[in-house]
Design a protein around this motif. Structure first.
Motif, PDB file in Angstrom:
ATOM      1  N   PRO A  13       0.816  -1.218   0.000  1.00 47.30           N
ATOM      2  CA  PRO A  13       0.000   0.000   0.000  1.00 47.30           C
ATOM      3  C   PRO A  13       0.848   1.266   0.000  1.00 47.30           C
ATOM      4  CG  PRO A  13      -0.821  -1.577   1.615  1.00 47.30           C
ATOM      5  CD  PRO A  13       0.495  -2.082   1.137  1.00 47.30           C
ATOM      6  N   LEU A  14       1.985   1.253   0.700  1.00 47.51           N
ATOM      7  CA  LEU A  14       2.859   2.421   0.725  1.00 47.51           C
ATOM      8  C   LEU A  14       3.383   2.737  -0.665  1.00 47.51           C
ATOM      9  CD1 LEU A  14       4.422   4.598   2.239  1.00 47.51           C
ATOM     10  CD2 LEU A  14       6.217   2.901   2.700  1.00 47.51           C
ATOM     11  N   ASP A  16       1.958   1.931  -3.457  1.00 43.82           N
ATOM     12  CA  ASP A  16       0.820   2.418  -4.257  1.00 43.82           C
ATOM     13  C   ASP A  16       0.565   3.902  -3.996  1.00 43.82           C
ATOM     14  OD1 ASP A  16       0.498  -0.094  -5.283  1.00 43.82           O
ATOM     15  OD2 ASP A  16      -1.075  -0.677  -3.849  1.00 43.82           O
ATOM     16  N   HIS A  17       0.641   4.313  -2.728  1.00 44.32           N
ATOM     17  CA  HIS A  17       0.438   5.719  -2.385  1.00 44.32           C
ATOM     18  C   HIS A  17       1.544   6.588  -2.977  1.00 44.32           C
ATOM     19  CE1 HIS A  17      -3.026   5.016   0.029  1.00 44.32           C
ATOM     20  NE2 HIS A  17      -2.383   4.349   0.984  1.00 44.32           N
ATOM     21  N   GLU A  20       0.942   6.939  -6.662  1.00 50.89           N
ATOM     22  CA  GLU A  20      -0.156   7.884  -6.911  1.00 50.89           C
ATOM     23  C   GLU A  20       0.291   9.317  -6.660  1.00 50.89           C
ATOM     24  OE1 GLU A  20      -4.699   8.893  -5.397  1.00 50.89           O
ATOM     25  OE2 GLU A  20      -3.536   7.282  -4.456  1.00 50.89           O
ATOM     26  N   LEU A  21       1.063   9.531  -5.581  1.00 51.31           N
ATOM     27  CA  LEU A  21       1.568  10.880  -5.280  1.00 51.31           C
ATOM     28  C   LEU A  21       2.463  11.384  -6.397  1.00 51.31           C
ATOM     29  CD1 LEU A  21       1.929  13.259  -3.345  1.00 51.31           C
ATOM     30  CD2 LEU A  21       3.795  11.977  -2.248  1.00 51.31           C
ATOM     31  N   PHE A 100      -5.699  13.300  -3.728  1.00 52.27           N
ATOM     32  CA  PHE A 100      -4.762  12.378  -3.084  1.00 52.27           C
ATOM     33  C   PHE A 100      -5.109  12.168  -1.615  1.00 52.27           C
ATOM     34  CE2 PHE A 100      -0.807  11.747  -0.641  1.00 52.27           C
ATOM     35  CZ  PHE A 100      -0.420  10.521  -1.165  1.00 52.27           C
ATOM     36  N   GLY A 104      -8.382   9.016   2.090  1.00 51.79           N
ATOM     37  CA  GLY A 104      -8.033   8.637   3.453  1.00 51.79           C
ATOM     38  C   GLY A 104      -8.888   9.280   4.514  1.00 51.79           C
TER      39      GLY A 104
END
Length: 264
Positions: A13-14, A16-17, A20-21, A100, A104
């Motif tokens: 997940p990190l 992926d973030h 995306e960032l 972004f 969350g």
């Protein structure tokens, strides 16, 4: 083996973030670069728009901007284009930042932050408009009032293009950022760092602070300082009023939920 598997699952997940960032940052940079290219093409027109308050202060056909260094005008146009490009592309950049962060957040948190996102550009534009249409013409007329002669030597105003652009950007950014005071106060109040009661008790100190900020961020003419200090204090009082309304609304919702739980 189980620990390694857990590490892999948390790293996925990190990554992926981060991907995306990176994508959203690249989109923001691309939009800023395209906006810069378009604004640089129209840099003369934008500079003419920014110079209109000076034209109004001098009188029709009397204003002029000079440059004392050969590359000065080129760098002035670069700064004008970059400044205009950031203003034009900021909504898209802010949208990318929100896209972004938003996944969350809970739905309740999204509803809480949405008014701040809407109010921020509106208040900034209001402050920048006040600076452009009211403060700058007033301040420039006051500055030009010092023209005359000293012992028979004429004293004329011949502002350089670079100095004038720096002064205009100072006006626009100072007024635009100062007008974001309600957003800052309401965010701090929602985060629990300040309360409305504490702000009411500090009102006299706030008045002194508003006057001090107006004296620092504006040129040293009384007119500009008063024109900024007045709206800032009004915005402060408006923030207190909004806090009062929101606090009463939260209190009513708490009482209704308490009554509902007692009924159950």
């Amino acid at each position: 083996m189980g620990v390694l598997r857990d590490l892999d699952e948390t790293q996925a997940p990190l990554m992926d973030h981060l991907i995306e960032l990176r994508g959203r940052l690249l989109r923001s940079v691309f939009v800023l670069a395209v906006s810069f290219g378009v604004c640089f093409y129209f840099a003369n027109d934008i500079l003419a728009f920014l110079a209109q308050p000076l034209q109004d202060a001098f009188g029709e056909g009397e204003a002029r901007l000079i440059y004392t260094k050969l590359p000065e005008v080129f760098f002035v146009e670069l700064k004008v284009a970059l400044f205009a490009a950031f203003c034009v592309s900021f909504p898209i950049i802010a949208n990318q930042m929100w896209a972004f962060v938003a996944p969350g957040l809970y739905a309740r948190e999204k509803r809480a932050f949405l008014p701040f996102l809407v109010a921020t550009p509106i208040l900034f534009i209001a402050g920048a408009s006040l600076a452009y249409f009211v403060v700058m013409p007033t301040a420039f007329r006051w500055f030009l009032g010092f023209r005359g002669d000293a012992g028979g030597i004429p004293i004329e105003a011949l502002p350089s293009a670079g100095d004038y652009l720096s002064l205009v950007m100072q006006f626009i950014l100072a007024f635009g950022i100062c007008f974001l005071l309600p957003v800052l106060l309401l965010l701090l109040e929602r985060a629990g760092l300040i309360t409305r009661a504490s702000l009411v008790k500090m009102r006299r100190y706030v008045i002194v602070g508003v006057v001090a900020v107006a004296a620092i961020v504006t040129p040293p003419d009384p007119g500009s300082q008063l024109i900024l200090a007045g709206p800032l204090y009004i915005l402060f009082e408006g923030s207190l009023l909004v806090m009062l309304i929101l606090n009463r609304r939260r209190q009513d919702q708490t009482e209704e939920s308490g009554e509902a739980s007692d009924t159950v």
